[in-house]
Design a protein around this motif. Structure first.
Motif, PDB file in Angstrom:
ATOM      1  N   VAL A  57     -91.053  -3.517-116.172  1.00 12.92           N
ATOM      2  CA  VAL A  57     -92.101  -4.637-116.215  1.00 12.92           C
ATOM      3  C   VAL A  57     -91.554  -5.793-116.237  1.00 12.92           C
ATOM      4  O   VAL A  57     -90.928  -6.487-117.159  1.00 12.92           O
ATOM      5  N   VAL A  58     -91.873  -6.339-115.111  1.00 14.16           N
ATOM      6  CA  VAL A  58     -91.276  -8.189-115.124  1.00 14.16           C
ATOM      7  C   VAL A  58     -92.230  -8.997-115.932  1.00 14.16           C
ATOM      8  O   VAL A  58     -91.884  -9.703-116.581  1.00 14.16           O
ATOM      9  N   SER A  59     -93.461  -8.706-115.650  1.00 12.00           N
ATOM     10  CA  SER A  59     -94.350  -9.676-116.302  1.00 12.00           C
ATOM     11  C   SER A  59     -95.769  -9.031-116.288  1.00 12.00           C
ATOM     12  O   SER A  59     -95.873  -8.131-115.565  1.00 12.00           O
ATOM     13  N   VAL A  60     -96.768  -9.379-117.181  1.00 14.11           N
ATOM     14  CA  VAL A  60     -97.990  -9.036-117.082  1.00 14.11           C
ATOM     15  C   VAL A  60     -99.053  -9.856-116.960  1.00 14.11           C
ATOM     16  O   VAL A  60     -98.437 -11.297-117.503  1.00 14.11           O
ATOM     17  N   SER A  61    -100.101  -9.968-116.135  1.00 11.82           N
ATOM     18  CA  SER A  61    -100.829 -11.156-115.757  1.00 11.82           C
ATOM     19  C   SER A  61    -102.223 -10.579-115.324  1.00 11.82           C
ATOM     20  O   SER A  61    -102.516  -9.276-115.140  1.00 11.82           O
ATOM     21  N   PRO A  62    -103.378 -11.162-115.404  1.00 11.74           N
ATOM     22  CA  PRO A  62    -104.615 -10.956-115.063  1.00 11.74           C
ATOM     23  C   PRO A  62    -104.527 -10.535-113.525  1.00 11.74           C
ATOM     24  O   PRO A  62    -104.023 -10.974-112.561  1.00 11.74           O
ATOM     25  N   VAL A  63    -105.274  -9.537-113.073  1.00 11.09           N
ATOM     26  CA  VAL A  63    -105.449  -9.142-111.878  1.00 11.09           C
ATOM     27  C   VAL A  63    -106.621  -9.948-111.116  1.00 11.09           C
ATOM     28  O   VAL A  63    -107.783 -10.041-111.513  1.00 11.09           O
ATOM     29  N   GLN A  64    -106.218 -10.567-110.059  1.00 11.49           N
ATOM     30  CA  GLN A  64    -106.907 -11.441-109.085  1.00 11.49           C
ATOM     31  C   GLN A  64    -107.677 -10.665-108.269  1.00 11.49           C
ATOM     32  O   GLN A  64    -107.385  -9.537-107.665  1.00 11.49           O
ATOM     33  N   SER A  71    -106.368  -8.065-117.402  1.00 13.11           N
ATOM     34  CA  SER A  71    -105.237  -7.285-116.972  1.00 13.11           C
ATOM     35  C   SER A  71    -105.070  -5.839-117.957  1.00 13.11           C
ATOM     36  O   SER A  71    -104.923  -6.145-119.158  1.00 13.11           O
ATOM     37  N   PRO A  72    -105.355  -4.946-117.329  1.00  8.99           N
ATOM     38  CA  PRO A  72    -105.230  -3.560-117.958  1.00  8.99           C
ATOM     39  C   PRO A  72    -103.719  -3.540-118.670  1.00  8.99           C
ATOM     40  O   PRO A  72    -103.842  -2.772-119.549  1.00  8.99           O
ATOM     41  N   ALA A  73    -102.775  -4.029-118.267  1.00  9.15           N
ATOM     42  CA  ALA A  73    -101.459  -3.819-118.580  1.00  9.15           C
ATOM     43  C   ALA A  73    -101.449  -4.605-120.018  1.00  9.15           C
ATOM     44  O   ALA A  73    -100.899  -3.969-121.024  1.00  9.15           O
ATOM     45  N   LYS A  74    -102.067  -5.483-120.024  1.00 12.80           N
ATOM     46  CA  LYS A  74    -102.068  -6.628-121.392  1.00 12.80           C
ATOM     47  C   LYS A  74    -102.770  -5.780-122.365  1.00 12.80           C
ATOM     48  O   LYS A  74    -102.552  -5.639-123.597  1.00 12.80           O
ATOM     49  N   GLU A  75    -104.061  -5.169-121.778  1.00 11.09           N
ATOM     50  CA  GLU A  75    -104.908  -4.771-122.801  1.00 11.09           C
ATOM     51  C   GLU A  75    -104.244  -3.396-123.468  1.00 11.09           C
ATOM     52  O   GLU A  75    -104.732  -3.264-124.747  1.00 11.09           O
ATOM     53  N   THR A 124    -102.541   4.157-122.845  1.00 10.70           N
ATOM     54  CA  THR A 124    -103.486   4.426-121.994  1.00 10.70           C
ATOM     55  C   THR A 124    -104.134   3.129-121.550  1.00 10.70           C
ATOM     56  O   THR A 124    -104.722   2.043-121.854  1.00 10.70           O
ATOM     57  N   ALA A 125    -104.089   3.245-120.175  1.00 12.66           N
ATOM     58  CA  ALA A 125    -104.544   2.027-119.173  1.00 12.66           C
ATOM     59  C   ALA A 125    -105.443   2.288-118.402  1.00 12.66           C
ATOM     60  O   ALA A 125    -105.709   3.502-117.859  1.00 12.66           O
ATOM     61  N   ALA A 139     -99.658  -5.774-113.701  1.00 11.63           N
ATOM     62  CA  ALA A 139     -98.221  -5.951-114.139  1.00 11.63           C
ATOM     63  C   ALA A 139     -97.299  -6.017-112.876  1.00 11.63           C
ATOM     64  O   ALA A 139     -97.591  -5.072-112.058  1.00 11.63           O
ATOM     65  N   TRP A 140     -96.335  -6.953-113.052  1.00 15.58           N
ATOM     66  CA  TRP A 140     -95.431  -7.040-111.948  1.00 15.58           C
ATOM     67  C   TRP A 140     -94.039  -6.118-112.291  1.00 15.58           C
ATOM     68  O   TRP A 140     -93.631  -6.175-113.260  1.00 15.58           O
ATOM     69  N   ILE A 141     -93.731  -5.422-111.322  1.00 16.06           N
ATOM     70  CA  ILE A 141     -92.759  -4.439-111.664  1.00 16.06           C
ATOM     71  C   ILE A 141     -91.689  -4.284-110.551  1.00 16.06           C
ATOM     72  O   ILE A 141     -91.747  -4.701-109.484  1.00 16.06           O
ATOM     73  N   ARG A 142     -90.488  -3.850-111.015  1.00 17.07           N
ATOM     74  CA  ARG A 142     -89.136  -3.777-110.330  1.00 17.07           C
ATOM     75  C   ARG A 142     -88.622  -2.291-110.273  1.00 17.07           C
ATOM     76  O   ARG A 142     -88.455  -2.004-111.657  1.00 17.07           O
TER      77      ARG A 142
END
Length: 342
Positions: A57-64, A71-75, A124-125, A139-142
Motif C-alpha cells: 500500500v503506497v497511499s490511501v485516498s478517497p475514491v473519486q 475511502s474503504p481502505a482508510k475506513e 474487513t473492507a 488504496a494506491w498499491i505497488r
C-alpha cells in the motif's frame, strides 16, 4: 573403587564434550575473513527486478467518481506501508490479480489479510463502485520495482552474490520491498546524470531487452543477495575479505561501471571508519579520481554496491551519497553483508 573411577571418567568425558562444544561454538563465530574466503569483486552495473510478496500500500485516498466520496481502505484501517497478502482467503499475486478479484467481488464486504510491522492482522473492507463501473478500495498499491545497481561480489565456490549494500525500498513509503521473487540482468550504462550539490546524480541503464543472469532471494538492509545462474559476464580474480578492524583511513579504490559495460577501478580515500555504525554507514569515503569526478561528480545513484578495495583486499561496498557533497559518501563493511547473506 571401580564405581569412583567410572564417575571420574564420566566427568572427564563431559569436560571434553563441553570443550568440543565451546570450540565448535567459537568456530561458528569466526568471520569470513578468518576462514580465508576468496571472493571476486565485481563492480558491474546490473538491472534489478523485484516482485513483491503480496502488494504494498503506497497511499490511501478517497475514491473519486462516486456519489459518496469515501475511502474503504482508510475506513477499515489500512495504512501506508501495509502489505496486502490475501483477499477473501486467496493469496494476492499482483495488482492485476487484486483488481480482478475486486471486480468479481463487487460491493460485498471483503476480508483482507494484512502484514504491518512484521505482524499479521485481518480487516474487513467494503469496496465502492465508481461511475465507470470499476470497483475500488481507495488504496494506491505497488507489486514490483525495477532499477539499476552494482554487483559487489561473486563467490566462485557457491555461485552466490551480493549487491547494493542496502535494501531496495519503496520510493513512496521508504519500506523494504517485501520480496516474493526477483532477478538480475546484464545491463549497459547508456548515460550518466552528473551529481551536483543538492542534486544527486544517476546512472541510466538499458536492460529492457537483456537476459536474466541470476535470481534475487533476499532483500535486506545490508543488500540484495541471490545466485548467479550465468557467470559468463563476471571477470576478475578472487581476493581475500578484510575484517573491519583491518580497514583504516587512507587510500583505497572502488570498482564501478559508468559507461557501457566497461568496469574500472577508481581512486578514493577512506576518511573515517565507524565500526559500530551497523546502518550501511560503516565507512566515510571521498572520491579523488579526476576522471570519475569529471564524469559523475563523485558517487551517483546506481553506484550503490561498488566494491571498495584496500591493501589488496575486499573491504566493503558503496551505499550512500552525501547530497550536500556528491564527491563523498558512505560504505558498508563487506563482513556485514556476508553475515546477512548467511
Amino acid at each position: 573403587m571401580h564405581e569412583t573411577q567410572a564417575r571420574r571418567g564420566v566427568r572427564r568425558g563431559a569436560a571434553v564434550l563441553l570443550a568440543m562444544v565451546l570450540a565448535l561454538s567459537l568456530g561458528w563465530q569466526r568471520t569470513w575473513a578468518d576462514e580465508g574466503r576468496q571472493l571476486i569483486p565485481v563492480g558491474k552495473a546490473v538491472g534489478i527486478k523485484l516482485f513483491a510478496d503480496g502488494v504494498l500500500v503506497v497511499s490511501v485516498s478517497p475514491v473519486q467518481g462516486t456519489e459518496e466520496t469515501r475511502s474503504p481502505a482508510k475506513e477499515c484501517g489500512l495504512k501506508e506501508g501495509d502489505i496486502l497478502l490475501t483477499f477473501n482467503g486467496e493469496k494476492i499475486r499482483s495488482t492485476e490479480h487484486l483488481q480482478a478479484m475486486l471486480a468479481e467481488n463487487g460491493e460485498t464486504a471483503a476480508e483482507l489479510t494484512v502484514q504491518r510491522d512484521g505482524k499479521t492482522l485481518e480487516v474487513t473492507a467494503s469496496p465502492v463502485v465508481c461511475e465507470d463501473g470499476g470497483i475500488r478500495l481507495g488504496a494506491w498499491i505497488r507489486d514490483s520495482m525495477a532499477g539499476v545497481g552494482t554487483l559487489t561480489y561473486y563467490d566462485p565456490a557457491t555461485g552466490s552474490y551480493g549487491a547494493l549494500g542496502h535494501g531496495i525500498t519503496d520510493v513512496d513509503t521508504a519500506e523494504l520491498m517485501p520480496l516474493a521473487s526477483g532477478s538480475i540482468m546484464e545491463t549497459m550504462v547508456k548515460a550518466v546524470k552528473k551529481g551536483q550539490r543538492g542534486d544527486p546524480g544517476e546512472l541510466k541503464g538499458d536492460f529492457t531487452v537483456q537476459r536474466d543472469v541470476g535470481t534475487v532471494t533476499v532483500n535486506s538492509n545490508e543488500g540484495i543477495f541471490g545466485t548467479v545462474e550465468d557467470a559468463g559476464f563476471i571477470s576478475g580474480e578472487a581476493v581475500s575479505v578484510a575484517e573491519p578492524e583491518e580497514v583504516h583511513a587512507g587510500e583505497a579504490s572502488i570498482l564501478c561501471t559508468i559507461s557501457g559495460s566497461d568496469t574500472r577501478a577508481y581512486e578514493v580515500e577512506i576518511l573515517r571508519v565507524n565500526p559500530r555504525s551497523r546502518d550501511g554507514r560503516d565507512l566515510l569515503l571521498r572520491v579523488t579520481d579526476p576522471e570519475l569526478l569529471e564524469t559523475t561528480g563523485g558517487i551517483v545513484q546506481g553506484m550503490s554496491g561498488s566494491p571498495i578495495l584496500q591493501d589488496g583486499r575486499l573491504v566493503g561496498a558503496v551505499t550512500h551519497v552525501l547530497v550536500a557533497n556528491p564527491a563523498e559518501g558512505y560504505g558498508i563493511f563487506l563482513e556485514n553483508m556476508l553475515t546477512t547473506a548467511g
